[in-house]
Design an enzyme around this catalytic site. Sequence first.
Site, short mmCIF file in Angstrom:
data_model
loop_
_atom_site.label_atom_id
_atom_site.label_comp_id
_atom_site.label_asym_id
_atom_site.label_seq_id
_atom_site.Cartn_x
_atom_site.Cartn_y
_atom_site.Cartn_z
N ASP A 87 0.86 -1.18 0.00
CA ASP A 87 0.00 0.00 0.00
C ASP A 87 0.90 1.24 0.00
O ASP A 87 1.94 1.25 0.68
CB ASP A 87 -0.87 -0.03 1.27
CG ASP A 87 -2.06 0.89 1.16
OD1 ASP A 87 -3.19 0.38 1.16
OD2 ASP A 87 -1.86 2.12 1.06
N LEU A 109 2.07 4.23 -10.30
CA LEU A 109 0.74 4.62 -10.77
C LEU A 109 -0.30 4.63 -9.65
O LEU A 109 -1.42 5.09 -9.86
CB LEU A 109 0.25 3.64 -11.87
CG LEU A 109 1.20 3.34 -13.03
CD1 LEU A 109 0.48 2.48 -14.07
CD2 LEU A 109 1.69 4.62 -13.69
N SER A 157 -0.09 14.51 -13.64
CA SER A 157 -1.42 14.74 -14.22
C SER A 157 -1.57 16.16 -14.74
O SER A 157 -1.01 17.11 -14.17
CB SER A 157 -2.46 14.50 -13.13
OG SER A 157 -3.70 15.04 -13.50
N GLU A 159 -4.03 17.76 -14.15
CA GLU A 159 -4.66 18.49 -13.03
C GLU A 159 -3.66 19.40 -12.34
O GLU A 159 -4.05 20.33 -11.63
CB GLU A 159 -5.25 17.50 -12.02
CG GLU A 159 -6.54 16.85 -12.45
CD GLU A 159 -7.71 17.83 -12.52
OE1 GLU A 159 -8.02 18.43 -11.50
OE2 GLU A 159 -8.30 17.98 -13.60
N TYR A 180 -6.32 16.68 -4.93
CA TYR A 180 -5.65 15.71 -5.80
C TYR A 180 -4.56 16.41 -6.63
O TYR A 180 -3.42 15.93 -6.70
CB TYR A 180 -6.69 15.05 -6.72
CG TYR A 180 -6.07 14.24 -7.85
CD1 TYR A 180 -5.66 12.92 -7.64
CD2 TYR A 180 -5.89 14.79 -9.12
CE1 TYR A 180 -5.09 12.18 -8.67
CE2 TYR A 180 -5.33 14.05 -10.16
CZ TYR A 180 -4.93 12.75 -9.93
OH TYR A 180 -4.36 12.02 -10.94
P1 NAP Z 1 -7.19 4.11 -11.35
O1 NAP Z 1 -7.88 3.27 -12.38
O2 NAP Z 1 -7.99 4.84 -10.34
O3 NAP Z 1 -6.14 3.14 -10.60
C1 NAP Z 1 -5.49 3.56 -9.43
C2 NAP Z 1 -4.67 2.41 -8.90
O4 NAP Z 1 -4.07 2.80 -7.65
C3 NAP Z 1 -5.51 1.14 -8.59
O5 NAP Z 1 -4.71 0.01 -8.85
C4 NAP Z 1 -5.76 1.27 -7.10
O6 NAP Z 1 -6.02 0.05 -6.45
C5 NAP Z 1 -4.40 1.82 -6.67
N1 NAP Z 1 -4.43 2.43 -5.35
C6 NAP Z 1 -5.33 3.31 -4.85
N2 NAP Z 1 -5.01 3.62 -3.58
C7 NAP Z 1 -3.92 2.90 -3.26
C8 NAP Z 1 -3.12 2.76 -2.09
N3 NAP Z 1 -3.42 3.41 -0.96
N4 NAP Z 1 -2.06 1.93 -2.14
C9 NAP Z 1 -1.76 1.23 -3.26
N5 NAP Z 1 -2.48 1.30 -4.38
C10 NAP Z 1 -3.54 2.14 -4.39
O7 NAP Z 1 -6.25 5.19 -12.06
P2 NAP Z 1 -5.67 5.20 -13.56
O8 NAP Z 1 -6.63 5.92 -14.41
O9 NAP Z 1 -5.20 3.86 -13.91
O10 NAP Z 1 -4.42 6.17 -13.37
C11 NAP Z 1 -3.12 5.67 -13.04
C12 NAP Z 1 -2.29 6.79 -12.44
O11 NAP Z 1 -2.18 7.86 -13.38
C13 NAP Z 1 -2.88 7.41 -11.19
O12 NAP Z 1 -1.80 7.82 -10.38
C14 NAP Z 1 -3.63 8.63 -11.70
O13 NAP Z 1 -3.74 9.59 -10.67
C15 NAP Z 1 -2.71 9.06 -12.81
N6 NAP Z 1 -3.33 9.76 -13.94
C16 NAP Z 1 -4.42 9.23 -14.57
C17 NAP Z 1 -4.94 9.89 -15.67
C18 NAP Z 1 -6.14 9.35 -16.41
O14 NAP Z 1 -6.76 10.12 -17.14
N7 NAP Z 1 -6.46 8.06 -16.28
C19 NAP Z 1 -4.36 11.09 -16.12
C20 NAP Z 1 -3.25 11.58 -15.45
C21 NAP Z 1 -2.73 10.91 -14.36
P3 NAP Z 1 -7.51 -0.56 -6.38
O15 NAP Z 1 -7.73 -1.23 -7.72
O16 NAP Z 1 -7.43 -1.50 -5.25
O17 NAP Z 1 -8.45 0.59 -6.18
N1 GDD Z 2 -16.64 12.28 -12.38
C1 GDD Z 2 -17.62 13.09 -12.83
N2 GDD Z 2 -18.92 12.76 -12.58
N3 GDD Z 2 -17.26 14.19 -13.50
C2 GDD Z 2 -18.26 14.98 -13.97
C3 GDD Z 2 -19.61 14.68 -13.77
C4 GDD Z 2 -19.96 13.53 -13.03
O1 GDD Z 2 -21.12 13.21 -12.79
N4 GDD Z 2 -20.35 15.65 -14.38
C5 GDD Z 2 -19.50 16.51 -14.94
N5 GDD Z 2 -18.22 16.13 -14.69
C6 GDD Z 2 -17.01 16.84 -15.11
C7 GDD Z 2 -16.03 17.15 -13.98
O2 GDD Z 2 -16.48 18.30 -13.25
C8 GDD Z 2 -14.76 17.38 -14.78
O3 GDD Z 2 -14.71 18.71 -15.23
C9 GDD Z 2 -14.90 16.47 -15.97
O4 GDD Z 2 -16.27 16.03 -15.99
C10 GDD Z 2 -13.99 15.25 -15.94
O5 GDD Z 2 -14.15 14.60 -14.69
P1 GDD Z 2 -13.51 13.15 -14.42
O6 GDD Z 2 -13.91 12.22 -15.49
O7 GDD Z 2 -13.84 12.80 -13.01
O8 GDD Z 2 -11.95 13.38 -14.64
P2 GDD Z 2 -10.95 14.53 -14.13
O9 GDD Z 2 -10.56 15.33 -15.33
O10 GDD Z 2 -11.48 15.25 -12.97
O11 GDD Z 2 -9.72 13.67 -13.61
C11 GDD Z 2 -9.21 12.58 -14.38
O12 GDD Z 2 -8.21 13.03 -15.26
C12 GDD Z 2 -7.04 13.56 -14.61
C13 GDD Z 2 -6.07 14.01 -15.72
O13 GDD Z 2 -6.23 15.36 -15.96
C14 GDD Z 2 -8.68 11.54 -13.40
O14 GDD Z 2 -8.34 10.38 -14.11
C15 GDD Z 2 -7.44 12.05 -12.68
O15 GDD Z 2 -6.87 10.99 -11.92
C16 GDD Z 2 -6.44 12.50 -13.75
O16 GDD Z 2 -5.25 12.98 -13.15
#
Ligand code: NAP
Ligand code: GDD
Length: 371
Positions: A87, A109, A157, A159, A180
């Site tokens: 963890d 990740l 990210s 973000e 975040y």
């Molecule tokens: P995700 O689907 O939410 O996966 C997150 C992973 O982290 C899961 O394996 C989760 O385990 C694990 N995790 C959560 N809390 C933990 C803890 N306390 N200790 C160990 N493991 C933990 O996210 P993703 O979309 O694959 O993204 C991968 C990484 O890239 C993340 O760091 C995310 O913030 C970053 N990122 C994502 C995006 C995107 O758009 N997808 C963009 C930019 C950056 P469980 O399966 O048990 O929940």
């Molecule tokens: N989740 C969610 N649920 N988002 C909503 C909703 C809803 O019902 N309605 C509107 N939104 C809008 C959010 O306010 C945001 O502006 C946008 O949809 C995208 O939300 P998410 O899909 O939750 O993604 P995120 O952009 O906030 O974050 C994701 O992308 C990041 C990269 O920029 C996550 O994957 C982060 O972990 C990642 O870093």
Amino acid sequence: MVNVTDSLSHSRGHRKKRDKVKTSVKRALITGITGQDGSFLAELLLAKGYEVHGMVRRASTFNTERLDAIYADPHEHGAKLFLHYGDSSEGAGIRHILEAAQPEEIYNLAAQSHVRVSFDQAEYTANVVATGALRILEAVRDYAARGHAVRLYQAGSSEMFGASPPPQNESTPFYPRSPYGVSKLAAHWYAVNYREAYGLFVANGILFNHESPRRGETFVTRKITRALARIKLGLQDKLYLGNLEARRDWGYAGDYVEAMWRILQQPEAEDFVIATGESHSVREFLERAADYCGVPWQRHVERDSRYFRPTEVDNVCGDASKAREKLGWAPKVKFEELVAMMMEHDLELARQQATLASAGHRVSGRGASQS
Ligand code: NAP
Ligand code: GDD
């Protein structure tokens, strides 16, 4: 379902065996291997011939569903995927895993990755995302000091850019808008600092949103495709959403894990923006997905203030020129294909559920009202 039972002690035995027979197989450790990106990255590395180790947190239910397709029992001859309990909130466990897996590449990740949830669980998010990265860096620093050549990828990210206007590249000032985003930025700077202070190979990928059919169900793209499919099949009637005007640069997760790998193959550790360079609003995503499946979304979508964020990131759109030039990376899947791919997947799931429902079985009603 994957069984991680006692995998740590198993891996220790595995290491003893391996120490005797030195191989040229590369070993990678992925934290967050059970997540969307972790599962794609594990597949990519296995296909490249790596031995892949993953950190999995203990849960009361199976949390390894995304790995089912690639999992083989570690006792089987030729197994290449090994899972270890750990963890990000515990440094000792991470050190044990490094010792057992002895990776040359580490992809950090693991994260509480939901932005809206980070407002409710700010302290926990900081512990896992920011201090979690620091724990890995400290463990890697000691591991490298013991003579191991190791490279670390830190999952940053878009973000972190938050309120900084687009297009965003590696020189854009950071201005995060959520616990975040702030936590990811702390992790980013920890990584830069450890690179400069200790000469470690630590690289930050600054990835814009990337999606897939494996995307968690509470992120907006998957929430939309899943709900529209269920509405189409008569399994639900309403979809509750927040801000439809926010714009995101949405790519395909399969393309983005290729970039992660390329970042770690560079001669020098550097930071890279990974993005498509095209942005769309949430409303556009909704319209495109609804058109695809022929659902009149205006009749079914309602707004719910719970899904708005106290501070929003209004508009992100990345400039990935550096990645294109230095990594030779470019996204392959376009926005329209991504929507279609996710819709197709969720329509198939909804069809399966509808079949069960019509046979008198109970199917889950969750979906209309999640983050
Ligand atoms: P995700 O689907 O939410 O996966 C997150 C992973 O982290 C899961 O394996 C989760 O385990 C694990 N995790 C959560 N809390 C933990 C803890 N306390 N200790 C160990 N493991 C933990 O996210 P993703 O979309 O694959 O993204 C991968 C990484 O890239 C993340 O760091 C995310 O913030 C970053 N990122 C994502 C995006 C995107 O758009 N997808 C963009 C930019 C950056 P469980 O399966 O048990 O929940
Ligand atoms: N989740 C969610 N649920 N988002 C909503 C909703 C809803 O019902 N309605 C509107 N939104 C809008 C959010 O306010 C945001 O502006 C946008 O949809 C995208 O939300 P998410 O899909 O939750 O993604 P995120 O952009 O906030 O974050 C994701 O992308 C990041 C990269 O920029 C996550 O994957 C982060 O972990 C990642 O870093």
